[in-house]
Design a protein around this motif. Structure first.
Motif, PDB file in Angstrom:
ATOM      1  N   LEU A 551       0.835  -1.209   0.000  1.00 55.19           N
ATOM      2  CA  LEU A 551       0.000   0.000   0.000  1.00 55.19           C
ATOM      3  C   LEU A 551       0.870   1.259   0.000  1.00 55.19           C
ATOM      4  CD1 LEU A 551      -2.945   1.038   0.122  1.00 55.19           C
ATOM      5  CD2 LEU A 551      -2.694   1.120   2.618  1.00 55.19           C
ATOM      6  N   ASN A 552       1.970   1.178   0.737  1.00 58.75           N
ATOM      7  CA  ASN A 552       2.885   2.320   0.776  1.00 58.75           C
ATOM      8  C   ASN A 552       3.510   2.562  -0.595  1.00 58.75           C
ATOM      9  OD1 ASN A 552       4.369   4.356   2.395  1.00 58.75           O
ATOM     10  ND2 ASN A 552       6.160   3.117   1.851  1.00 58.75           N
ATOM     11  N   GLU A 553       3.836   1.492  -1.314  1.00 62.51           N
ATOM     12  CA  GLU A 553       4.389   1.622  -2.665  1.00 62.51           C
ATOM     13  C   GLU A 553       3.382   2.287  -3.604  1.00 62.51           C
ATOM     14  OE1 GLU A 553       7.416   0.811  -4.133  1.00 62.51           O
ATOM     15  OE2 GLU A 553       8.061   0.731  -2.020  1.00 62.51           O
ATOM     16  N   ILE A 554       2.106   1.913  -3.455  1.00 55.25           N
ATOM     17  CA  ILE A 554       1.059   2.542  -4.278  1.00 55.25           C
ATOM     18  C   ILE A 554       0.991   4.041  -4.009  1.00 55.25           C
ATOM     19  CG2 ILE A 554      -1.445   2.678  -4.635  1.00 55.25           C
ATOM     20  CD1 ILE A 554      -1.563  -0.343  -4.136  1.00 55.25           C
ATOM     21  N   LYS A 555       1.059   4.420  -2.752  1.00 52.82           N
ATOM     22  CA  LYS A 555       0.960   5.828  -2.376  1.00 52.82           C
ATOM     23  C   LYS A 555       2.158   6.627  -2.894  1.00 52.82           C
ATOM     24  CE  LYS A 555       0.073   8.813   1.609  1.00 52.82           C
ATOM     25  NZ  LYS A 555      -0.159   8.866   3.075  1.00 52.82           N
ATOM     26  N   LEU A 556       3.360   6.011  -2.834  1.00 53.96           N
ATOM     27  CA  LEU A 556       4.572   6.730  -3.224  1.00 53.96           C
ATOM     28  C   LEU A 556       4.738   6.814  -4.738  1.00 53.96           C
ATOM     29  CD1 LEU A 556       7.138   5.326  -0.606  1.00 53.96           C
ATOM     30  CD2 LEU A 556       6.025   7.565  -0.592  1.00 53.96           C
ATOM     31  N   HIS A 557       4.390   5.749  -5.442  1.00 55.22           N
ATOM     32  CA  HIS A 557       4.713   5.685  -6.865  1.00 55.22           C
ATOM     33  C   HIS A 557       3.509   5.861  -7.794  1.00 55.22           C
ATOM     34  CE1 HIS A 557       8.096   3.420  -4.915  1.00 55.22           C
ATOM     35  NE2 HIS A 557       8.787   4.239  -5.706  1.00 55.22           N
ATOM     36  N   ASP A 558       2.309   5.496  -7.331  1.00 56.52           N
ATOM     37  CA  ASP A 558       1.141   5.559  -8.216  1.00 56.52           C
ATOM     38  C   ASP A 558       0.283   6.794  -7.984  1.00 56.52           C
ATOM     39  OD1 ASP A 558       2.049   3.174  -9.173  1.00 56.52           O
ATOM     40  OD2 ASP A 558       0.607   1.938  -8.090  1.00 56.52           O
ATOM     41  N   GLY A 559       0.588   7.542  -6.942  1.00 64.18           N
ATOM     42  CA  GLY A 559      -0.133   8.784  -6.717  1.00 64.18           C
ATOM     43  C   GLY A 559      -1.265   8.654  -5.713  1.00 64.18           C
ATOM     44  N   GLU A 560      -1.713   9.812  -5.224  1.00 66.20           N
ATOM     45  CA  GLU A 560      -2.734   9.873  -4.188  1.00 66.20           C
ATOM     46  C   GLU A 560      -4.071   9.325  -4.664  1.00 66.20           C
ATOM     47  OE1 GLU A 560      -4.025  10.669  -0.299  1.00 66.20           O
ATOM     48  OE2 GLU A 560      -2.002  10.816  -1.153  1.00 66.20           O
ATOM     49  N   ALA A 561      -4.390   9.586  -5.917  1.00 72.65           N
ATOM     50  CA  ALA A 561      -5.692   9.147  -6.442  1.00 72.65           C
ATOM     51  C   ALA A 561      -5.781   7.627  -6.459  1.00 72.65           C
ATOM     52  CB  ALA A 561      -5.906   9.712  -7.845  1.00 72.65           C
ATOM     53  N   THR A 562      -4.720   6.966  -6.908  1.00 67.68           N
ATOM     54  CA  THR A 562      -4.709   5.493  -6.938  1.00 67.68           C
ATOM     55  C   THR A 562      -4.745   4.931  -5.519  1.00 67.68           C
ATOM     56  OG1 THR A 562      -3.365   5.609  -8.948  1.00 67.68           O
ATOM     57  CG2 THR A 562      -3.483   3.470  -7.820  1.00 67.68           C
TER      58      THR A 562
END
Length: 622
Positions: A551-562
């Protein structure tokens, strides 16, 4: 003529309920009738053709049955026994501790017919099952029962070894009883036991004043255990007398039904010793090493023991072994070694067992060295806690056997080698089976609505209470701190070390990396209302659908919207929750804290069955 039963054998036993070495008894041969197992012992009816008495073969004789030496309808010669009185059932109970096999199974149960001839009682032998005795053979006339001369303890001591030590005198003048034969209705008895656990002297205060108490756990040669408690004068008298590991003769104690809330051994009775009880060390004679007896609890049935005083025995195949870590006690700031092992059994469940001190460094290291072989371990006397659902913790008196040569271990090894190693295993804390006997953890036990919990603010005042709920995750705040940095070894919180890496206080070492673990609050809702609940790592992973690192990887690399989309996907999904409710104090105000202990998706077949049962109950009540 073939060997047959002793005429009036049961009468001889009834007339001599507790024979000692000085008793001059005739040969006692009885027939074994209705032989059946009970635990690791065997029960049967001892018969002489005229009378029967309920009997039990000691566990030491169990091998004679399993090997086929002692058979149903066979004959045995009773060499040593104890006859117990059970007043509540108005019957006698024979405990056979030593016997010889006289004959294998006869063709039928032996019967003896009593008849009167010329005023003299005689026996007509009805031995249709004995090929060596033909019909019509002369009746055997019973001789008057031999008179038994009873000697006092003083006479026996004088005749044998008048100058013997106290323990030797007790051994000679009083027959040693096995612990399994004791009951509250019995008179005088003497036991020979080893002290396998000794508690500290404790003080107490109640309406009758102050006092002191301590207890010991005693084990006899058979491996049977009992807890003995001493109060006040008796506690002061025997505290220094009882030493760990030593063997004693004990008499003049009393027994009562054990309080299940406080008992620590597997015995229906507990013993109390007073200041008049006799305790003598068995010195200058052969001692014994008690056999370790187990009463295994399947992993999926550990729930009812959570936070209780009753200890459990488990057997399982080792799945993983952690390195030794150092834990600092809050009470005295002392550092002690700890090691966690994960075991699994045929219920397809796993549980974490924490080993401490010497068990962590000795047996724990042995298990670590052979972890790739998946050894079987049998562990006695474990405390059941609720860390991460259900967990086990070893005590100072816990016993661990690695790859024991027992039927249970062989059966478990066979299951694991044939199918268990390729089976999907789940931690007991995540159990969701409605049919599970673990009532304390079943998702279909204690089902309530959220309003039942939130409207009753006194729930969990004394200790946490548990409920099951069916609810939806309605809100997950995206701006909250949803995880913490954790040690990869012990999962405890780490801090950034000076220079580089991360410092773990639990393991007392620096690590190059760490992992993230969930710790979050979210809102759940059902038809009756809503409530905020606390959720930890394993449960959160099931609801969010990914690990905290992912989940942290999603927040850091895929952006807040994702990131927010991922959280939104986890809402308005129905789940079954097992929750604990406790009281916390914040700013001098008591607040209700609801914690998710287990979570599972809806099993619609099981849920439908549950709802039908609930509707049936309502229909019956109306």
């Amino acid at each position: 003529m073939a060997k047959t039963v002793t005429p009036d054998a049961i009468s001889v036993i009834l007339a001599n309920p507790c024979p000692d070495s000085s008793s001059d008894l005739p040969e006692i041969i009885v027939q074994v009738v209705d032989l059946k197992p009970t635990g690791n012992k065997y029960m049967f009816m001892a018969s002489d053709g005229k009378m029967k008495v309920r009997a039990l073969l000691q566990s030491t004789l169990a091998s004679e049955v399993t090997s086929g030496n002692i058979q149903n309808l066979g004959l045995i010669r009773v060499l040593d026994y104890t006859l117990n009185d059970i007043p509540t059932k108005n019957e006698k109970f024979l405990i056979v501790s030593k016997c010889d096999v006289v004959s294998s199974a006869l063709e039928a149960e032996y019967k003896a017919e009593v008849k009167v001839e010329d005023g003299v009682n005689s026996l007509k032998q009805n031995q249709e099952m004995d090929a060596d005795v033909k019909t019509g053979s002369p009746a055997i006339v019973l001789k008057p029962k031999q008179e038994v001369v009873t000697k006092s303890a003083a006479q026996i001591v004088h005749d044998q070894h008048g100058n013997a030590a106290p323990a030797a005198r007790m051994a000679m003048t009083r027959r040693v009883h096995p612990l399994v034969s004791l009951n509250p209705y019995q008179g005088n008895w003497t036991i020979k036991v080893r002290v396998t656990s000794k508690g500290n002297m404790r003080t107490y205060r109640n309406a009758r004043g102050e006092g002191c108490v301590f207890n010991v756990e005693l084990t006899d040669e058979d491996g049977t255990q009992i807890q003995a408690t001493m109060f006040n004068d008796a506690a002061k008298k025997f505290f220094d007398k009882f030493q760990m590991g030593k063997v004693y003769y004990i008499s003049k104690g009393t027994l009562k039904v054990a309080n299940k809330q406080f008992k620590t051994v597997q015995n229906d009775y507990e013993m109390t010793l007073n200041e008049n009880s006799e305790v003598e060390e068995a010195s200058n004679e052969a001692t014994f090493i008690p056999e370790t007896k187990f009463s295994f609890t399947p992993i999926d049935e550990l729930g009812p023991f959570v936070n209780g005083r009753e200890l459990v025995d488990v057997i399982g195949v080792v799945q993983s072994v952690s390195p030794t870590m150092s834990i600092r006690r809050k009470s005295n700031n002392e550092t002690i070694p700890k090691r966690d092992i994960v075991i699994a059994d045929e219920t397809k469940k796993t549980v974490v067992v924490s080993l401490w001190n010497d068990l962590a460094t000795s047996v724990g290291q042995e298990l670590l060295d052979m972890a790739d072989k998946s050894p079987v371990v049998a562990i006695k006397s474990l405390k059941v806690g609720e860390f991460q659902g259900v967990s086990l913790s070893a005590l100072s008196k816990s016993i661990i056997l690695v790859d024991p040569d027992t039927p249970e271990a062989k059966k478990l090894r066979s299951w694991y080698d044939s199918e268990g190693k390729d089976t999907s295993l789940a931690a007991i804390g995540n159990d969701s089976s409605p049919s599970n006997r673990n009532g304390a953890r079943s998702m279909y036990t204690d089902r309530v609505t959220l309003s039942h919990i939130t409207s009753n603010l006194s729930l969990g005042e004394d200790k946490p209470v548990y409920f099951s709920i069916k609810a939806y995750v309605s809100t997950i705040k995206p701006d909250q701190a949803m995880s913490y940095r954790a040690c990869k070894t012990c999962s405890k919180k780490v801090t950034e070390a000076v220079g580089s890496g991360y410092w773990c206080e639990g393991c007392q070492k620096n690590e190059d990396g760490c992992s993230l673990r969930y710790i979050m609050a979210l809102k759940v809702s059902d038809a009756s209302g809503e409530a905020f609940v606390s959720v930890f790592n394993e449960q959160a992973e099931k609801m969010i659908g990914c690990t905290a690192d992912e989940l942290n990887e999603i927040k850091l690399h895929d952006g807040e919207a994702t990131y927010q989309k991922k959280l939104k996907e986890a809402t308005w999904v129905p789940h079954l929750f097992r929750v604990s409710v406790a009281q916390n104090e914040y700013n001098n105000e008591k607040r209700q804290r609801i914690t998710v202990r287990a979570v599972a998706p809806i099993d619609y077949a099981a849920e439908s069955k549950y709802l039908i049962e609930e509707m049936t109950k309502i229909k019956v009540s109306n």
